[in-house]
Structures are given as structure tokens and as C-alpha cells.
Write a protein that holds these residues in place. Structure first.
Motif, PDB file in Angstrom:
ATOM      1  N   ASP A  12      -3.808 -18.305  14.863  1.00 10.71           N
ATOM      2  CA  ASP A  12      -3.995 -20.046  15.515  1.00 10.71           C
ATOM      3  C   ASP A  12      -4.500 -21.253  14.107  1.00 10.71           C
ATOM      4  N   GLY A  13      -4.334 -19.896  12.678  1.00  8.84           N
ATOM      5  CA  GLY A  13      -3.512 -20.811  11.655  1.00  8.84           C
ATOM      6  C   GLY A  13      -5.279 -21.463  10.656  1.00  8.84           C
ATOM      7  N   VAL A  14      -6.399 -20.460  11.668  1.00  3.47           N
ATOM      8  CA  VAL A  14      -7.604 -20.222  10.368  1.00  3.47           C
ATOM      9  C   VAL A  14      -7.345 -19.254   9.727  1.00  3.47           C
ATOM     10  N   ASP A  15      -7.828 -19.363   8.355  1.00  4.94           N
ATOM     11  CA  ASP A  15      -8.131 -18.367   7.597  1.00  4.94           C
ATOM     12  C   ASP A  15      -9.207 -17.581   7.356  1.00  4.94           C
ATOM     13  N   PRO A  71     -13.247 -24.399  10.605  1.00  7.15           N
ATOM     14  CA  PRO A  71     -12.727 -25.347  11.256  1.00  7.15           C
ATOM     15  C   PRO A  71     -14.447 -26.703  11.857  1.00  7.15           C
ATOM     16  N   HIS A  72     -14.408 -27.470  12.122  1.00  8.00           N
ATOM     17  CA  HIS A  72     -14.475 -28.492  12.810  1.00  8.00           C
ATOM     18  C   HIS A  72     -13.855 -29.102  13.968  1.00  8.00           C
ATOM     19  N   ASP A  73     -12.422 -28.744  14.351  1.00  5.54           N
ATOM     20  CA  ASP A  73     -11.907 -28.849  15.598  1.00  5.54           C
ATOM     21  C   ASP A  73     -12.427 -28.420  16.446  1.00  5.54           C
ATOM     22  N   PRO A  74     -12.528 -28.953  17.521  1.00  6.12           N
ATOM     23  CA  PRO A  74     -13.655 -27.954  19.030  1.00  6.12           C
ATOM     24  C   PRO A  74     -12.353 -26.981  19.227  1.00  6.12           C
ATOM     25  N   ALA A  75     -11.101 -27.282  19.643  1.00  6.08           N
ATOM     26  CA  ALA A  75     -10.274 -26.334  19.826  1.00  6.08           C
ATOM     27  C   ALA A  75      -9.927 -24.918  19.010  1.00  6.08           C
ATOM     28  N   GLY A  80     -14.357 -16.589  24.050  1.00  2.00           N
ATOM     29  CA  GLY A  80     -14.041 -15.208  23.400  1.00  2.00           C
ATOM     30  C   GLY A  80     -13.200 -15.312  22.023  1.00  2.00           C
ATOM     31  N   ILE A  81     -13.471 -16.026  21.118  1.00  2.96           N
ATOM     32  CA  ILE A  81     -12.263 -16.061  19.842  1.00  2.96           C
ATOM     33  C   ILE A  81     -13.148 -15.112  19.258  1.00  2.96           C
ATOM     34  N   LEU A  82     -14.278 -15.659  19.216  1.00  2.44           N
ATOM     35  CA  LEU A  82     -14.279 -13.793  17.629  1.00  2.44           C
ATOM     36  C   LEU A  82     -13.377 -12.444  18.131  1.00  2.44           C
ATOM     37  N   GLY A  83     -14.504 -12.083  19.910  1.00  7.67           N
ATOM     38  CA  GLY A  83     -13.616 -11.208  20.241  1.00  7.67           C
ATOM     39  C   GLY A  83     -11.508 -11.008  19.672  1.00  7.67           C
ATOM     40  N   ARG A  84     -10.924 -11.882  19.909  1.00  7.71           N
ATOM     41  CA  ARG A  84     -10.122 -12.403  19.491  1.00  7.71           C
ATOM     42  C   ARG A  84      -9.409 -12.000  17.564  1.00  7.71           C
ATOM     43  N   LEU A 178     -20.555 -25.454  16.422  1.00  9.58           N
ATOM     44  CA  LEU A 178     -19.105 -25.781  17.671  1.00  9.58           C
ATOM     45  C   LEU A 178     -18.471 -23.832  18.251  1.00  9.58           C
ATOM     46  N   LEU A 179     -19.188 -22.879  17.043  1.00  9.64           N
ATOM     47  CA  LEU A 179     -19.035 -21.594  17.827  1.00  9.64           C
ATOM     48  C   LEU A 179     -19.756 -21.255  18.997  1.00  9.64           C
TER      49      LEU A 179
END
Length: 251
Positions: A12-15, A71-75, A80-84, A178-179
Motif C-alpha cells: 500500500d506504499g508505506v515505507d 501514516p495518519h490515514d485510517p485507510a 489484519g494489516i500487521l499480519g499482511r 489508528l492501528l
């Protein structure tokens, strides 16, 4: 001990960042909430113990933590993002025969990673009990309350230590909240996927995430081991790293 730091870009483009030391069999270690690889794995010598035992130790900083993007964007915080992120890192590094371990939130993240397709040879769930996986909502609410009391919590308040740790780590409160609000649930079906040899490793005075012995009994191929300390102090003990080395090198 030499630590190298590497950047990579999630889908998703996050560094994001991982740190690495040692050579040999890969072991991926995932830190806890409000912490980072330096605090959980490097500072107190656990990474060094594993590297000395012949492991290539790979330690990501989770999104919203450490040197990784916040990131400060809720999207950017779907369930499950950390698992991804963990699955993507393992794929990026081309790991197909490796071990995996986590502490607290890192254990939850490891469970999510397995649920999303990771198949480590051996798995370590440290600082975690059954209720911390299946009953995460209570801990989730506790930490959200700690955010709300960030400026007002006083010594003796049950949120005091959490707030002080957040302050010491200089957490990005927007990103980590947010996380937390994404509240990725662990299910019974996820636990059924943990069939590899698993070490449930916990401080002898750590009840923060419920019963570690109940978690070990719940899993089909798990053993339980204790180290001295509470949830906060057990991760500072050399016994933690020693227990991890013993489990990963047995047999």
C-alpha cells in the motif's frame, strides 16, 4: 554485534523497516505494542544470543512503530494489516525455511501471519495468553483508555505504566491509535492453523494477556516455558533469549 537496517515498501506504499544481525537459519522476531526491534530484541541481548547460536535474526519495526512509516490515514490500517505486512516481508526476503517469534502484539501479529499463509518451521508466542488472543477486546479498550488519559494519568492509575512507556518510546499517538482501532480479531479458526511446534513463553508474574498455560494447552503442538518477570520486565531478562535459543535448536 553489527545490526544492519533496511527499508522496503509495503503493497500500500508505506515505507517499512527491518533490522538484521547474524548469519545462518532465518528467524523473524516481531516486537510488542509501542515498542520496536531495538527495545524488545536488541537492547537486552536476545538478538545477540540468537546470532551467536547460528541464526540470521530478522527484526521488523511494525507499521506505526520504530523507524517504520507512521501514516495518519485510517485507510492504511485495515484489519489484519500487521499480519499482511509480515507475510509481505517474508515473501520479499524469499524465506521458505525459517522460524518465527513474537512478543505480546508481536505474538498476535505472528498468529495473523500464520492465518494469512505463513508456515514457519517453529513458532514462539511470548508474553501472550489465551485471553490476549481470543479476548483482545479488553486489552484493546485498556490501551484506548490510556490514550485518553495520556496527559492526566497519575501514579497509581491502572493506565500509568502504559502511558509512561508510551512517553518513553515517543510514540506517534495518531498512528498507533489508528492501528489499535483497527482491532484485528484472532479467532478459534486461526488458532487451529497453528500446528507447527510452538513455544508459549511467558514471565512467571505476567498476567497481562491472560493465561499462557491455557494457550499452550489450546494449541495442538505447543509447550510452555516460564522466565522470571512481569509483562514489562520479562522481556529484559537474558532468560528469555536463552529459552528461545533452546527451543529453536532442540532436536
Amino acid at each position: 554485534m553489527t545490526i544492519s537496517t533496511h527499508h522496503w515498501i509495503a503493497s500500500d506504499g508505506v515505507d517499512l523497516v527491518w533490522h538484521e544481525t547474524g548469519e545462518g537459519r532465518p528467524v523473524v522476531l516481531v516486537h510488542g505494542l509501542f515498542s520496536d526491534a531495538q527495545m524488545n530484541w536488541i537492547k537486552f541481548g536476545h538478538a545477540g544470543q540468537l546470532a551467536a547460536a547460528g541464526f540470521r535474526v530478522i527484526m521488523p519495526d511494525l507499521r506505526a512503530h520504530g523507524a517504520s512509516g507512521k501514516p495518519h490515514d485510517p485507510a492504511r490500517y485495515p484489519a489484519g494489516i500487521l499480519g499482511r505486512d509480515l507475510v509481505e516481508l517474508v515473501a520479499k526476503l524469499g524465506l521458505d525455511d525459517y522460524d518465527l517469534g513474537g512478543f505480546s502484539l508481536g505474538s498476535r501479529t505472528s498468529v495473523h501471519g500464520v492465518a494469512q499463509g505463513l508456515i514457519p518451521r517453529r513458532l514462539i508466542l511470548a508474553g501472550m495468553g489465551l485471553e490476549g488472543l481470543l479476548g483482545w477486546e479488553k486489552r484493546h479498550e485498556f490501551f484506548l483508555e490510556a490514550f485518553d488519559k495520556f496527559e492526566s494519568a497519575s501514579r497509581g492509575d491502572r493506565h500509568w505504566f502504559a502511558v509512561q512507556f508510551m512517553k518513553s518510546q515517543k510514540v506517534d499517538r495518531v498512528a498507533t491509535r489508528l492501528l489499535l482501532e483497527s482491532n484485528s480479531t484472532v479467532t478459534e479458526a486461526m488458532l487451529e492453523q497453528i500446528v507447527m511446534p510452538t513455544l508459549v513463553l511467558c514471565g512467571d508474574d505476567d498476567r497481562d494477556n491472560g493465561s499462557a498455560t491455557a494457550l499452550a494447552e489450546k494449541l495442538p503442538n505447543a509447550t510452555y516455558a516460564e522466565v522470571p518477570g512481569t509483562h514489562t520486565t520479562s522481556v529484559t531478562k537474558k532468560a528469555l533469549g536463552a529459552a528461545m535459543v533452546a527451543f529453536l535448536t532442540e532436536g
